[in-house]
Design an enzyme around this catalytic site. Structure first.
Site, mmCIF file in Angstrom:
data_model
loop_
_atom_site.group_PDB
_atom_site.id
_atom_site.type_symbol
_atom_site.label_atom_id
_atom_site.label_comp_id
_atom_site.label_asym_id
_atom_site.label_seq_id
_atom_site.Cartn_x
_atom_site.Cartn_y
_atom_site.Cartn_z
ATOM 1 N N ASP A 34 0.793 -1.169 0.050
ATOM 2 C CA ASP A 34 -0.137 -0.142 -0.125
ATOM 3 C C ASP A 34 0.922 1.285 0.063
ATOM 4 O OD1 ASP A 34 -2.028 2.138 1.014
ATOM 5 O OD2 ASP A 34 -3.284 0.406 1.400
ATOM 6 N N PHE A 76 -7.266 -4.936 -3.617
ATOM 7 C CA PHE A 76 -8.068 -3.722 -3.288
ATOM 8 C C PHE A 76 -7.593 -2.344 -3.593
ATOM 9 C CE2 PHE A 76 -8.668 -7.136 0.150
ATOM 10 C CZ PHE A 76 -9.996 -6.885 0.261
ATOM 11 N N ALA A 78 -7.057 0.531 -5.611
ATOM 12 C CA ALA A 78 -7.673 1.299 -6.618
ATOM 13 C C ALA A 78 -8.503 2.541 -6.448
ATOM 14 C CB ALA A 78 -8.820 0.152 -7.069
ATOM 15 N N SER A 80 -11.671 4.621 -6.194
ATOM 16 C CA SER A 80 -12.959 3.845 -5.863
ATOM 17 C C SER A 80 -14.077 4.879 -5.795
ATOM 18 C CB SER A 80 -12.914 3.028 -4.638
ATOM 19 O OG SER A 80 -12.748 3.786 -3.636
ATOM 20 N N TYR A 144 -16.128 4.455 -12.891
ATOM 21 C CA TYR A 144 -15.502 3.710 -12.022
ATOM 22 C C TYR A 144 -16.026 2.253 -12.182
ATOM 23 C CZ TYR A 144 -15.174 0.862 -7.391
ATOM 24 O OH TYR A 144 -15.165 0.241 -6.412
ATOM 25 N N ARG A 224 -29.621 1.940 -1.521
ATOM 26 C CA ARG A 224 -28.445 1.045 -1.456
ATOM 27 C C ARG A 224 -28.542 -0.095 -0.562
ATOM 28 N NH1 ARG A 224 -28.089 3.648 -5.373
ATOM 29 N NH2 ARG A 224 -26.568 4.931 -6.221
ATOM 30 N N ARG A 283 -26.290 13.204 -8.048
ATOM 31 C CA ARG A 283 -24.964 13.138 -8.239
ATOM 32 C C ARG A 283 -24.783 12.491 -9.436
ATOM 33 N NH1 ARG A 283 -21.451 10.049 -3.760
ATOM 34 N NH2 ARG A 283 -22.429 8.414 -4.514
ATOM 35 N N ALA A 284 -23.783 12.979 -10.453
ATOM 36 C CA ALA A 284 -23.762 12.215 -11.669
ATOM 37 C C ALA A 284 -23.206 10.878 -11.718
ATOM 38 C CB ALA A 284 -22.773 13.054 -12.410
ATOM 39 N N ASP A 286 -25.211 8.197 -10.338
ATOM 40 C CA ASP A 286 -25.786 7.498 -9.349
ATOM 41 C C ASP A 286 -26.913 6.608 -9.979
ATOM 42 O OD1 ASP A 286 -24.371 7.680 -7.250
ATOM 43 O OD2 ASP A 286 -25.251 9.231 -6.288
HETATM 44 N N1 UDP Z 1 -25.197 10.320 -0.676
HETATM 45 C C1 UDP Z 1 -25.985 11.442 -0.436
HETATM 46 N N2 UDP Z 1 -25.225 12.394 0.092
HETATM 47 C C2 UDP Z 1 -23.830 12.445 0.405
HETATM 48 C C3 UDP Z 1 -23.086 11.063 -0.031
HETATM 49 C C4 UDP Z 1 -23.875 10.144 -0.649
HETATM 50 O O1 UDP Z 1 -27.003 11.775 -0.666
HETATM 51 O O2 UDP Z 1 -23.288 13.245 0.821
HETATM 52 C C5 UDP Z 1 -26.035 9.180 -1.529
HETATM 53 C C6 UDP Z 1 -25.640 8.858 -2.952
HETATM 54 O O3 UDP Z 1 -25.969 9.706 -3.851
HETATM 55 C C7 UDP Z 1 -25.986 7.218 -3.035
HETATM 56 C C8 UDP Z 1 -25.845 7.084 -1.378
HETATM 57 O O4 UDP Z 1 -25.812 8.164 -0.748
HETATM 58 O O5 UDP Z 1 -27.292 7.297 -3.308
HETATM 59 C C9 UDP Z 1 -24.492 6.129 -1.230
HETATM 60 O O6 UDP Z 1 -23.482 6.832 -1.629
HETATM 61 P P1 UDP Z 1 -22.038 6.649 -1.375
HETATM 62 O O7 UDP Z 1 -21.012 7.518 -1.786
HETATM 63 O O8 UDP Z 1 -22.112 6.137 0.055
HETATM 64 O O9 UDP Z 1 -21.807 5.059 -1.757
HETATM 65 P P2 UDP Z 1 -21.896 4.545 -3.628
HETATM 66 O O10 UDP Z 1 -23.343 3.963 -3.558
HETATM 67 O O11 UDP Z 1 -21.659 5.706 -4.385
HETATM 68 O O12 UDP Z 1 -20.916 3.544 -3.555
#
Ligand code: UDP
Length: 332
Positions: A34, A76, A78, A80, A144, A224, A283-284, A286
């Site tokens: 690492d 691991f 990477a 991410s 990603y 999620r 967020r772009a 998602d």
């Molecule tokens: N999320 C949010 N606000 C934040 C960070 C994350 O609403 O400040 C939302 C994000 O849009 C997703 C969920 O929380 O729907 C989980 O995001 P995270 O980044 O934890 O994990 P990912 O799903 O991207 O792996």
């Protein structure tokens, strides 16, 4: 695990360090590689060798594989972050692919033919079937996810041609921390929902912004599947036996989805404090909903989550962050 020796790239990072701890507890010998760009020295348990170099350095990789004879490599290390990958997609695709292939190539050349890849639910984009089985269409909506898909494909060729057996583990949302409080989650910058919501409740971070309230979900926020980091670690160890027969692909989650609003409520319940938050645009990259079917993993390895309930996951995360408000506090 006694007498077995493993290389863990990115083993000073969040999920990697929880695997390292689990391996050590079960009697294995572990070497961590690492570069500590994102990982923390404090996340590596005493007695574990830390090679502080980048996996992009092929010569160093060859030396590490030559110096120890590994039974398997867990990869691991990477980039991410979904959001970052949509600002810098070329870096994500090139770095994640070339670095993973460097590790796989070094493993093949050293005769280490067992490879476990930290992969992602982001492979599935907007799934047509939920919970998502392994056979679901692979159609990432962000760079990603696509970078990991490229790695998975290349590993298929490495199996066919070189006999490199791989387990591609598609994690859904890793969360929580070691219940004994030895290690936890500490990213800089932090972008993940659970630590940001906890930080907002603690007052160590600004109020949380909920990204998007117009998704086609019951409360309009993204859903999620949150899976405890130690349950992920356990899955990594269980798949080693499967690799003796063939390469495998598994989705790993609890099989239950929670919305962003439900996560905020869970943090409020566990902490007994409000989570200051506001609402912002999507967020772009998602997808609206990602929930795993881990039926194959359960059937074939006997895996079952020890921390299936969201509150149990959030509680371990809360314990870590409330005791370590500055994380590992090793940034000088
Ligand atoms: N999320 C949010 N606000 C934040 C960070 C994350 O609403 O400040 C939302 C994000 O849009 C997703 C969920 O929380 O729907 C989980 O995001 P995270 O980044 O934890 O994990 P990912 O799903 O991207 O792996």
């Amino acid at each position: 695990m006694d007498g077995r020796r493993f290389l863990v790239t990115g083993g000073a990072g969040y999920v990697g360090s929880h695997l390292v701890l689990t391996l050590v507890e079960r009697g294995a010998e572990v070497v961590v590689m690492d570069d500590l760009r994102q990982g923390h020295r404090g996340a590596v348990p005493p007695g574990v060798e830390l090679v502080q170099d980048s996996i992009a350095d092929r010569r160093r990789l060859a030396e590490v594989f030559a110096a120890w004879k590994f039974d398997a490599v867990f990869h691991f290390a990477a980039l991410s972050l979904v959001g970052e990958s949509m600002r810098d997609p070329l870096r994500y695709c090139s770095e994640n692919l070339s670095n993973s292939l460097a590790v796989a190539d070094a493993a093949v050349k050293a005769g280490c033919l067992r490879f476990v890849l930290s992969s992602t639910a982001a492979l599935f984009g907007n799934p047509k079937v939920v919970p998502i089985p392994e056979e679901a269409e692979l159609a990432p909506t962000n760079a990603y996810g696509d970078s990991k898909l490229m790695v998975e494909k290349a590993l298929g060729w490495a199996d066919q041609v070189h006999g490199l057996r791989s387990a591609c583990l598609r994690y859904f949302n890793a969360a929580g921390a070691d219940p004994q409080g030895r290690i936890g989650e500490d990213h800089e910058p932090e972008t993940h929902l659970v630590p940001l919501a906890i930080g907002a409740a603690l007052g160590t971070r600004p109020p949380l912004t909920v990204f998007g309230t117009d998704y086609p979900t019951p409360d309009g926020t993204c859903i999620r599947d949150y899976v405890h980091v130690l349950d992920l670690a356990d899955a990594h160890i269980r798949v080693l036996d499967r690799l003796e027969q063939a390469s495998v692909r598994y989705n790993i989650g609890n099989g239950t989805g929670y919305s962003v609003k439900q996560v905020i409520e869970a943090v409020e319940r566990i902490s007994g404090r409000p989570v200051p938050h506001g609402f912002g645009p999507r967020r772009a990259g998602d997808p609206a909903m990602l929930v795993a079917s881990s039926a194959r993993l359960r059937q074939e390895t006997g895996w079952a989550p020890r921390f299936a309930a969201l509150d149990d996951i959030v509680r371990t995360a809360w314990d870590w962050h409330s005791r370590h408000p500055k994380g590992y506090d090793d940034r000088g």
